[in-house]
Design an enzyme around this catalytic site. Structure first.
Site, PDB file in Angstrom:
ATOM      1  N   HIS A  58       0.870  -1.175   0.000  1.00  0.00           N
ATOM      2  CA  HIS A  58       0.000   0.000   0.000  1.00  0.00           C
ATOM      3  C   HIS A  58       0.906   1.223   0.000  1.00  0.00           C
ATOM      4  CE1 HIS A  58      -2.488  -3.024   2.159  1.00  0.00           C
ATOM      5  NE2 HIS A  58      -3.482  -2.451   1.502  1.00  0.00           N
ATOM      6  N   ASP A  61       2.223   1.754   3.458  1.00  0.00           N
ATOM      7  CA  ASP A  61       3.131   0.747   4.036  1.00  0.00           C
ATOM      8  C   ASP A  61       4.564   1.250   3.874  1.00  0.00           C
ATOM      9  OD1 ASP A  61       0.987  -0.961   4.419  1.00  0.00           O
ATOM     10  OD2 ASP A  61       1.346  -2.092   2.579  1.00  0.00           O
ATOM     11  N   MET A  92       2.832  -5.751  -7.683  1.00  0.00           N
ATOM     12  CA  MET A  92       1.500  -5.169  -7.426  1.00  0.00           C
ATOM     13  C   MET A  92       1.614  -4.023  -6.431  1.00  0.00           C
ATOM     14  SD  MET A  92      -0.937  -5.278  -4.781  1.00  0.00           S
ATOM     15  CE  MET A  92      -1.594  -6.742  -3.971  1.00  0.00           C
ATOM     16  N   GLU A 185     -10.920  -6.418  -5.307  1.00  0.00           N
ATOM     17  CA  GLU A 185     -10.946  -7.471  -4.276  1.00  0.00           C
ATOM     18  C   GLU A 185     -12.195  -7.351  -3.412  1.00  0.00           C
ATOM     19  OE1 GLU A 185      -7.398  -7.598  -1.921  1.00  0.00           O
ATOM     20  OE2 GLU A 185      -8.301  -8.900  -0.400  1.00  0.00           O
ATOM     21  N   LYS A 187     -14.945  -8.640  -0.338  1.00  0.00           N
ATOM     22  CA  LYS A 187     -14.964  -9.197   1.017  1.00  0.00           C
ATOM     23  C   LYS A 187     -16.367  -8.996   1.569  1.00  0.00           C
ATOM     24  CE  LYS A 187     -12.317  -9.139   5.316  1.00  0.00           C
ATOM     25  NZ  LYS A 187     -11.291  -8.470   6.127  1.00  0.00           N
ATOM     26  N   GLU A 221      -9.724 -13.420  -2.773  1.00  0.00           N
ATOM     27  CA  GLU A 221      -8.941 -13.857  -1.605  1.00  0.00           C
ATOM     28  C   GLU A 221      -9.587 -15.078  -0.967  1.00  0.00           C
ATOM     29  OE1 GLU A 221      -7.267 -11.096   1.251  1.00  0.00           O
ATOM     30  OE2 GLU A 221      -7.964 -12.377   2.892  1.00  0.00           O
ATOM     31  N   HIS A 224     -11.712 -14.510   2.108  1.00  0.00           N
ATOM     32  CA  HIS A 224     -12.912 -13.689   1.989  1.00  0.00           C
ATOM     33  C   HIS A 224     -14.108 -14.500   1.492  1.00  0.00           C
ATOM     34  CE1 HIS A 224     -10.274  -9.817   1.740  1.00  0.00           C
ATOM     35  NE2 HIS A 224     -10.125 -10.499   2.859  1.00  0.00           N
ATOM     36  N   ASP A 249      -5.131 -13.583  -3.862  1.00  0.00           N
ATOM     37  CA  ASP A 249      -4.655 -13.491  -2.478  1.00  0.00           C
ATOM     38  C   ASP A 249      -4.852 -14.846  -1.811  1.00  0.00           C
ATOM     39  OD1 ASP A 249      -3.943 -10.872  -2.762  1.00  0.00           O
ATOM     40  OD2 ASP A 249      -5.398 -10.068  -1.325  1.00  0.00           O
ATOM     41  N   ASP A 259     -11.938 -12.393  10.613  1.00  0.00           N
ATOM     42  CA  ASP A 259     -10.983 -12.398   9.501  1.00  0.00           C
ATOM     43  C   ASP A 259      -9.606 -12.859   9.993  1.00  0.00           C
ATOM     44  OD1 ASP A 259      -9.511 -11.790   7.271  1.00  0.00           O
ATOM     45  OD2 ASP A 259      -9.608  -9.627   7.552  1.00  0.00           O
ATOM     46  N   ASP A 261      -6.845 -14.512   8.152  1.00  0.00           N
ATOM     47  CA  ASP A 261      -5.642 -14.382   7.315  1.00  0.00           C
ATOM     48  C   ASP A 261      -4.540 -15.367   7.730  1.00  0.00           C
ATOM     49  OD1 ASP A 261      -6.792 -12.420   5.732  1.00  0.00           O
ATOM     50  OD2 ASP A 261      -5.948 -10.763   6.880  1.00  0.00           O
ATOM     51  N   ASP A 291      -1.574 -13.202   1.191  1.00  0.00           N
ATOM     52  CA  ASP A 291      -2.094 -12.096   1.992  1.00  0.00           C
ATOM     53  C   ASP A 291      -2.486 -12.660   3.352  1.00  0.00           C
ATOM     54  OD1 ASP A 291      -3.078  -9.817   2.999  1.00  0.00           O
ATOM     55  OD2 ASP A 291      -4.827  -9.670   1.693  1.00  0.00           O
TER      56      ASP A 291
HETATM   57  C1  GLT Z   1      -5.920  -5.660   4.054  1.00  0.00           C
HETATM   58  C2  GLT Z   1      -6.971  -6.631   3.611  1.00  0.00           C
HETATM   59  C3  GLT Z   1      -6.570  -7.421   2.439  1.00  0.00           C
HETATM   60  C4  GLT Z   1      -6.337  -6.603   1.205  1.00  0.00           C
HETATM   61  C5  GLT Z   1      -5.215  -5.670   1.315  1.00  0.00           C
HETATM   62  C6  GLT Z   1      -5.197  -4.770   0.118  1.00  0.00           C
HETATM   63  S1  GLT Z   1      -5.098  -4.852   2.798  1.00  0.00           S
HETATM   64  O1  GLT Z   1      -4.939  -6.313   4.798  1.00  0.00           O
HETATM   65  O2  GLT Z   1      -7.272  -7.503   4.698  1.00  0.00           O
HETATM   66  O3  GLT Z   1      -7.457  -8.453   2.142  1.00  0.00           O
HETATM   67  O4  GLT Z   1      -5.958  -7.493   0.180  1.00  0.00           O
HETATM   68  O5  GLT Z   1      -5.712  -3.519   0.358  1.00  0.00           O
HETATM   69 MN    MN Z   2      -6.472  -9.504   0.460  1.00  0.00          MN
HETATM   70 MN    MN Z   3      -8.116 -10.963   4.418  1.00  0.00          MN
END
Ligand code: GLT
Ligand code: MN
Ligand code: MN
Length: 390
Positions: A58, A61, A92, A185, A187, A221, A224, A249, A259, A261, A291
């Site tokens: 980002h 970041d 990216m 993306e 979610k 993702e 998600h 992702d 969430d 991750d 991600d």
């Molecule tokens: C954030 C989010 C991710 C996205 C990123 C891109 S940032 O951490 O949870 O799923 O891919 O903005």
């Molecule tokens: Mn993501």
């Molecule tokens: Mn995520």
């Protein structure tokens, strides 16, 4: 047995991580960071050490949100030098339209026109930054583009605002000749109660309504789609089939939880397998971006274990997919599934003569039902193969 370094990541695997992933400090809504901040140049070194190919970011970041132009340029130069030194590319770039409190009501869909304009300005600057670093994919994740209460705006107005914003950014991309492909993306929720573009399918419906649909695809993702109880691989397959899988992702997630991750492959082994098999079977050639982040219980060494684990698990599953494709018994079952009996009228593309033949044809349903569909056996063979018994 595969050779010892068969699971060693190599540049051709295109494994990438976001600065925010290995740099994740383990903050959650209830507790503070457990790991020290990781400077972007140190994240690049860490990724090179673990065998990754690329780093994504980002805008903020790397460059603090209120950095003066001279400070920005110095930071970017240092980062570029670190990438060169460690042989790491930036495939990216993306923009944070969710962290700063100014985006509390969304960015492109916010009710305040000043916030919407600021979101565009911030994204154009993030595009400038990404282009300077060599990125060709620009991800847009609208984490704040949603609601807690639908009293605040009509939901179709949000869609219109989002379309206007993406059209604007496509035009900027064209004018600057950046050559970006945008990857949207989805979610379902978190951080908003409900996010407008909640699944990859929502975006696949939205993209053809844009001024430049060819410039825009998706960034699905794993976590998600899984949060929503959906089959992630199916979403990826539809995006692929539509020519819209511009980025991906990879991570993991237990359905019904917050969430998470998680490290790729750590929670849903079979779902991860079907996904890797799909990507490898179709020859997906884009970045394989993780991600995800390390457990909050880990230190910096654990972050390396996490990053290595994501790539290793992908490569193990890739090798399992090759075995699955080469397995005689599995292939024998598959080859029996789609065999037409003699005399069956063709039912592909419509033709009047073919339709007439099909209308006349007598189907023997009892006979059809005699054909075995040994999916239990097929799934058990998959299980045996994945668990190393086969
Ligand atoms: C954030 C989010 C991710 C996205 C990123 C891109 S940032 O951490 O949870 O799923 O891919 O903005
Ligand atoms: Mn993501
Ligand atoms: Mn995520």
């Amino acid at each position: 047995m595969p050779s010892l370094n068969a699971y060693q990541p190599r540049p051709e695997h295109k494994f990438s991580f976001g600065l925010w992933t290995v740099g994740n400090r383990g903050r959650d809504p209830f507790g503070d960071g457990v790991r020290p901040a990781l400077a972007p140049v140190d994240a690049v070194a860490l990724l090179a050490e673990t065998g990754a190919w690329g780093v994504n970011l980002h805008d903020n970041d790397l460059v603090p949100i209120d950095a003066a132009p001279s400070e920005r340029d110095r930071i970017v130069k240092e980062f570029q030098a670190a990438c060169r030194r460690h042989g790491i590319v930036v495939p990216m770039a993306t923009v944070s339209l969710f962290f700063h409190p100014v985006f509390r009501d969304g960015a492109f869909t916010a009710n305040d026109p000043e916030v919407r304009a600021y979101a565009l300005q911030k994204t154009m600057r993030a595009m400038d930054l990404g282009a300077e670093l060599g990125a060709k994919i620009f991800v847009l994740w609208g984490g704040r583009e949603g609601v807690e209460t639908d009293a605040c705006r009509r939901a179709d107005e949000a869609v219109k605002r989002l379309r206007e914003a993406v059209n604007y950014l496509c035009a900027y991309n064209q004018e600057q000749q950046y050559g970006y492909h945008f990857a949207l993306e989805a979610k379902p929720n978190e951080p908003r109660g409900d996010i407008y573009m909640s699944t990859t399918g929502h975006y696949l419906g939205f993209i053809p309504t844009l001024d430049h649909p060819e410039m825009v695809g998706v960034n699905p993702e794993f976590a998600h789609e899984t949060m929503a109880g959906l089959n992630f691989m199916h979403a990826v397959a539809q995006a692929w089939e539509a020519g819209k899988l511009f980025h991906i992702d990879l991570n993991d997630q237990m359905p019904g939880r917050y969430d998470q991750d998680l490290r790729f492959g750590s929670a849903n082994l079979k779902a991860a397998f079907w996904l890797v098999k799909f990507l490898e079977d179709v020859g997906y050639d884009g970045p394989r971006h993780f991600d995800a982040h390390a457990y909050r219980t880990e230190d910096l060494e654990g972050v390396k274990d996490f990053a290595r684990g994501c790539m290793r698990s992908y490569l193990i599953l890739k090798e399992k997919a090759e075995r699955w494709n080469a397995d005689g018994e599995i292939q024998a079952i598959l080859s029996e599934l789609d065999v037409a009996p003699p005399g069956l009228p063709a039912a592909g593309r419509y033709a009047s003569s073919g339709a007439a033949a099909l209308l006349k044809h007598e189907f023997n349903k009892d006979q059809i039902m005699k054909k075995r569909l040994p999916y239990e056996r097929l799934d058990q063979l998959t299980f045996d193969l994945l668990t190393g018994v086969r």
